[in-house]
Design a protein around this motif. Structure first.
Motif, PDB file in Angstrom:
ATOM      1  N   PRO A   1      13.953  29.675  41.118  1.00 23.65           N
ATOM      2  CA  PRO A   1      12.643  29.345  40.546  1.00 23.65           C
ATOM      3  C   PRO A   1      12.643  28.065  39.708  1.00 23.65           C
ATOM      4  O   PRO A   1      11.629  27.363  39.652  1.00 23.65           O
ATOM      5  N   ILE A   2      13.770  27.753  39.070  1.00 26.76           N
ATOM      6  CA  ILE A   2      13.863  26.515  38.298  1.00 26.76           C
ATOM      7  C   ILE A   2      13.890  25.316  39.237  1.00 26.76           C
ATOM      8  O   ILE A   2      13.227  24.294  38.997  1.00 26.76           O
ATOM      9  N   VAL A   3      14.652  25.421  40.333  1.00 25.73           N
ATOM     10  CA  VAL A   3      14.676  24.335  41.312  1.00 25.73           C
ATOM     11  C   VAL A   3      13.271  24.051  41.806  1.00 25.73           C
ATOM     12  O   VAL A   3      12.825  22.906  41.863  1.00 25.73           O
ATOM     13  N   LYS A   4      12.573  25.116  42.169  1.00 28.62           N
ATOM     14  CA  LYS A   4      11.247  24.939  42.758  1.00 28.62           C
ATOM     15  C   LYS A   4      10.223  24.456  41.728  1.00 28.62           C
ATOM     16  O   LYS A   4       9.496  23.486  41.967  1.00 28.62           O
ATOM     17  N   ALA A   5      10.133  25.127  40.594  1.00 28.26           N
ATOM     18  CA  ALA A   5       9.035  24.875  39.663  1.00 28.26           C
ATOM     19  C   ALA A   5       9.302  23.725  38.691  1.00 28.26           C
ATOM     20  O   ALA A   5       8.474  22.832  38.525  1.00 28.26           O
ATOM     21  N   PHE A   6      10.457  23.750  38.046  1.00 31.97           N
ATOM     22  CA  PHE A   6      10.728  22.731  37.032  1.00 31.97           C
ATOM     23  C   PHE A   6      10.781  21.341  37.655  1.00 31.97           C
ATOM     24  O   PHE A   6      10.200  20.380  37.139  1.00 31.97           O
ATOM     25  N   ILE A   7      11.464  21.229  38.795  1.00 33.23           N
ATOM     26  CA  ILE A   7      11.616  19.911  39.413  1.00 33.23           C
ATOM     27  C   ILE A   7      10.298  19.400  39.958  1.00 33.23           C
ATOM     28  O   ILE A   7       9.996  18.202  39.862  1.00 33.23           O
ATOM     29  N   THR A   8       9.462  20.279  40.522  1.00 37.69           N
ATOM     30  CA  THR A   8       8.193  19.801  41.076  1.00 37.69           C
ATOM     31  C   THR A   8       7.167  19.505  39.984  1.00 37.69           C
ATOM     32  O   THR A   8       6.363  18.583  40.131  1.00 37.69           O
ATOM     33  N   ASP A   9       7.185  20.272  38.896  1.00 36.43           N
ATOM     34  CA  ASP A   9       6.329  19.902  37.758  1.00 36.43           C
ATOM     35  C   ASP A   9       6.715  18.521  37.234  1.00 36.43           C
ATOM     36  O   ASP A   9       5.858  17.689  36.929  1.00 36.43           O
ATOM     37  N   ASN A  10       8.011  18.282  37.140  1.00 44.64           N
ATOM     38  CA  ASN A  10       8.481  16.966  36.708  1.00 44.64           C
ATOM     39  C   ASN A  10       8.076  15.887  37.703  1.00 44.64           C
ATOM     40  O   ASN A  10       7.737  14.763  37.318  1.00 44.64           O
ATOM     41  N   ALA A  11       8.116  16.213  38.997  1.00 45.54           N
ATOM     42  CA  ALA A  11       7.778  15.232  40.029  1.00 45.54           C
ATOM     43  C   ALA A  11       6.323  14.796  39.911  1.00 45.54           C
ATOM     44  O   ALA A  11       6.009  13.610  40.077  1.00 45.54           O
TER      45      ALA A  11
ATOM     46  N   VAL B   1       1.641  10.679  44.340  1.00 45.59           N
ATOM     47  CA  VAL B   1       0.980  11.660  43.472  1.00 45.59           C
ATOM     48  C   VAL B   1       0.319  12.736  44.324  1.00 45.59           C
ATOM     49  O   VAL B   1       0.464  13.940  44.065  1.00 45.59           O
ATOM     50  N   ARG B   2      -0.407  12.306  45.347  1.00 41.60           N
ATOM     51  CA  ARG B   2      -1.100  13.271  46.200  1.00 41.60           C
ATOM     52  C   ARG B   2      -0.112  14.175  46.929  1.00 41.60           C
ATOM     53  O   ARG B   2      -0.317  15.385  47.042  1.00 41.60           O
ATOM     54  N   ASP B   3       0.977  13.577  47.414  1.00 38.06           N
ATOM     55  CA  ASP B   3       1.977  14.380  48.116  1.00 38.06           C
ATOM     56  C   ASP B   3       2.691  15.344  47.170  1.00 38.06           C
ATOM     57  O   ASP B   3       3.024  16.477  47.543  1.00 38.06           O
ATOM     58  N   ALA B   4       2.929  14.891  45.938  1.00 38.05           N
ATOM     59  CA  ALA B   4       3.653  15.732  44.979  1.00 38.05           C
ATOM     60  C   ALA B   4       2.833  16.946  44.547  1.00 38.05           C
ATOM     61  O   ALA B   4       3.400  17.993  44.208  1.00 38.05           O
ATOM     62  N   ARG B   5       1.501  16.820  44.597  1.00 39.14           N
ATOM     63  CA  ARG B   5       0.672  17.889  44.044  1.00 39.14           C
ATOM     64  C   ARG B   5       0.855  19.218  44.767  1.00 39.14           C
ATOM     65  O   ARG B   5       0.843  20.295  44.150  1.00 39.14           O
ATOM     66  N   ILE B   6       1.060  19.175  46.084  1.00 38.44           N
ATOM     67  CA  ILE B   6       1.207  20.425  46.830  1.00 38.44           C
ATOM     68  C   ILE B   6       2.513  21.128  46.494  1.00 38.44           C
ATOM     69  O   ILE B   6       2.614  22.362  46.603  1.00 38.44           O
ATOM     70  N   THR B   7       3.508  20.383  46.060  1.00 40.29           N
ATOM     71  CA  THR B   7       4.812  21.013  45.791  1.00 40.29           C
ATOM     72  C   THR B   7       4.734  22.020  44.648  1.00 40.29           C
ATOM     73  O   THR B   7       5.584  22.908  44.552  1.00 40.29           O
ATOM     74  N   GLN B   8       3.734  21.885  43.795  1.00 37.66           N
ATOM     75  CA  GLN B   8       3.560  22.845  42.703  1.00 37.66           C
ATOM     76  C   GLN B   8       2.827  24.104  43.153  1.00 37.66           C
ATOM     77  O   GLN B   8       2.741  25.067  42.402  1.00 37.66           O
ATOM     78  N   ILE B   9       2.301  24.064  44.398  1.00 36.14           N
ATOM     79  CA  ILE B   9       1.447  25.148  44.877  1.00 36.14           C
ATOM     80  C   ILE B   9       2.122  26.004  45.932  1.00 36.14           C
ATOM     81  O   ILE B   9       2.174  27.231  45.814  1.00 36.14           O
TER      82      ILE B   9
END
Length: 593
Positions: free
Chosen positions: A395-405, A431-439
């Protein structure tokens, strides 16, 4: 369009100087022959493919997007040809099982490949990335017949794969999915239902697409305990491995999205499509979790890739763009203004990007090494410990890194100023591409709840203690080193604070489980920083030993100091948020919203 240069020097630093992957891998019989030269040669070639073949397609692919016409999807110009180059070079099979045509190389190496692919073109990379997840799920839970039918084709890249979970009425809550699976006399099932948001669900890049579909058997229990997993091919395979008749599974439409335009996000209609069960009846989520967890780790790599590419281009722009004079006096009096790199706030944004990128690289490469240990180490206790650490920290890999991205790609736009807001410069796409990674693959809020509720509190912090022991051991070993104090002291401090915060939330949760939900997101940020602080302290230790020999190490130390001084302190605010509890959320009545 900008540029992309694979960060080979830092990748090699992490692999060889920080993690000592050569010795780690050679302790595993499956990888006993691998050496540093092989690793370096592979990532250098992978970097060439990423920068020379798919990066030039990133912006044009975003602008063109995918096109749907009567169930047929066409990918942007050049995508199909690039994928054929990818297949012909053998990249899909890199870490696949030799028994099914794979090269048998470690996950650590495959992970480095995907970092560069994600920097170069995240939307293109999703096509082979999801295929690898389908391969892993079938490899872990498929029958011998299914493995013999599909794995070699997925490993070679001739066929691609998807994961079909979400339905129009359910996303994260898979317990209410409605897709049906009716058993047939020959052991197959007819699958009927509609799935949405299916990345790479239909395209023209490969001759067949293998869907892994969650569905319910007749009379299955309600909720997640009644879900089964099925493999549903677009074309039914013939006995000789060629594609046969078309299965009634089709793309009803593609989504028009904020980002990742060149990846087809599909509505998939299954109209009595033939499928075959993967794993046991009503235990499909257990099998699908192999693919889901692989996807979550993959999304973290997307976050790293986007952070790196945004940083590289923002850094290059800041060195060239002249604007105003430095507050302390002209740094380049021969020019009409100084490069914006001299301004403290620009340096803050660039260093934030750099610190998060390099911290994520160290962390994710370490995670990939733990996966190799889990899969291939001869010692069962080592395999178990590695599996626990991967489960805890996914969960840290997925969430922390993508929030930072998302933060970092926004910094990239900001460094460019007005030009960053203009499409031709390419920065707003990140920015647009990064937004989906949080979802997708479980929103970051769900990841935070998984971390605190399922991974930590459910086993009384046993897995967390294992990671904490590594942190504590490092602190104790280097706590007397005067040069390390600026890194060891804050690392030890945040480790103690995480332990206390975890106990406090756990006590509150005994009387009200909503306390877990209220604290989970800020808690995840705090734990993420503890993980990054650990890896930044380890990198600083290596750099201190060599800083006199190379500017690379001096830059590494400067970035480490920035991280500890400017980024880690945000944990103070997040700790206060987590401790604030559920009261201010619950006090607001539903009808007042």
């Amino acid at each position: 369009m900008g540029s992309y240069i694979p960060p080979l020097r830092d990748m090699q630093f992490v692999m060889h100087e920080l993690l000592n992957v050569e010795a780690e891998l050679q302790a595993m019989p499956a990888h006993a022959e691998i050496d540093a030269d092989t690793i370096n040669a592979v990532i250098e070639e992978a970097g060439k493919f990423a920068s020379e073949v798919i990066f030039p397609l990133n912006q044009s692919g975003d602008q063109e997007g995918c096109h749907w016409n009567d169930t047929v999807v066409t990918t942007p110009k050049g995508y199909k040809e690039a994928y054929q180059q990818y297949v012909e070079a053998g990249w899909p099979s890199l870490s696949c099982d030799p028994a099914y045509g794979g090269q048998g190389l470690p996950i650590s190496l495959n992970n480095a490949l995907y970092e560069m692919l994600n920097s170069a073109n995240i939307a293109w990379t999703m096509y082979p990335g999801l295929s690898h997840g389908a391969y892993e799920a079938l490899h872990a839970h498929g029958t011998d017949e299914l493995k013999n039918t599909y794995l070699a084709k997925l490993a070679s890249g001739e066929w691609t794969g998807t994961m079909c979970l979400t339905e129009p009425h359910c996303g994260t809550d898979l317990g209410i999915l409605r897709t049906k699976a009716d058993p047939q006399d020959d052991g197959s099932y007819k699958i009927t239902g509609t799935k949405i948001f299916i990345s790479s669900g239909e395209h023209d890049m490969a001759e067949n697409i293998i869907h892994l579909v969650l569905a319910r058997l007749p009379g299955a229990p309600t909720g997640t305990k009644g879900i089964s997993l099925f493999v549903v091919p677009k074309f039914l395979p013939n006995a000789d491995g060629s594609v046969g008749a078309r299965n009634p599974v089709s793309c009803g439409s593609i989504e028009h999205k904020m980002g990742i335009h060149s990846n087809s996000t599909c509505v998939i209609n299954l109209d009595g499509a033939l499928g075959w069960m993967v794993g046991e009846p009503n235990k499909g989520l257990q099998a699908m979790f192999v693919m889901m967890n692989a996807a979550r780790l993959g999304v973290g790599m997307q976050g790293l890739g986007l952070t790196e590419i945004s940083y590289q281009n923002a850094r290059n722009y800041a060195k060239e763009r002249i604007q105003m004079r430095a507050l302390s006096g002209a740094k380049h009096p021969e020019k009409e203004a100084d490069p914006i790199l001299v301004h403290p706030d620009v340096r803050r944004m660039l260093l934030t990007q750099r610190a998060y990128a390099e911290g994520a690289r160290a962390f994710t490469y370490w995670i990939a090494l733990q996966i190799d240990r889990e899969l291939s180490h001869p010692d069962e206790s080592v395999r178990k410990e590695a599996a626990d650490l991967v489960a805890l920290l996914t969960p840290i890999v997925k969430a922390f890194i993508t929030d930072n991205a998302f933060e970092c790609t926004n910094h990239g736009v900001q460094v460019y100023g007005g030009h960053g807001f203009i499409a031709e410069w390419g920065m707003e796409q990140y920015v647009r591409d990064a937004r989906i990674t949080q979802i997708y693959e479980g929103t970051n809020g769900v990841q935070a709840l998984d971390l605190l509720g399922r991974k930590i509190l459910s086993d009384m912090g046993a897995k967390m203690k294992k990671f904490g022991e590594q942190v504590r051991s490092f602190v104790e070993e280097h706590g007397v080193d005067a040069k390390m104090q600026e890194f060891i002291n804050p690392l030890g401090d945040i480790a103690v604070k995480v332990e206390k915060l975890t106990m406090e939330i756990g006590m509150k949760a005994m009387t009200n489980q909503d306390e877990v939900g209220a604290a989970s997101v800020p808690y995840q940020r705090v734990v993420g920083h503890m993980v990054f602080a650990y890896f930044w302290a380890r990198m600083a230790k290596v750099a201190l030993e060599k800083e006199s020999t190379d500017d690379f190490y001096k830059a590494k130390l400067a970035t480490a100091r920035f991280y500890f001084a400017k980024l880690l302190p945000e944990t103070a605010g997040y700790i206060r948020q987590a401790r604030a509890g559920n009261a201010t959320l619950a006090d607001m009545k539903d009808e007042w919203f």
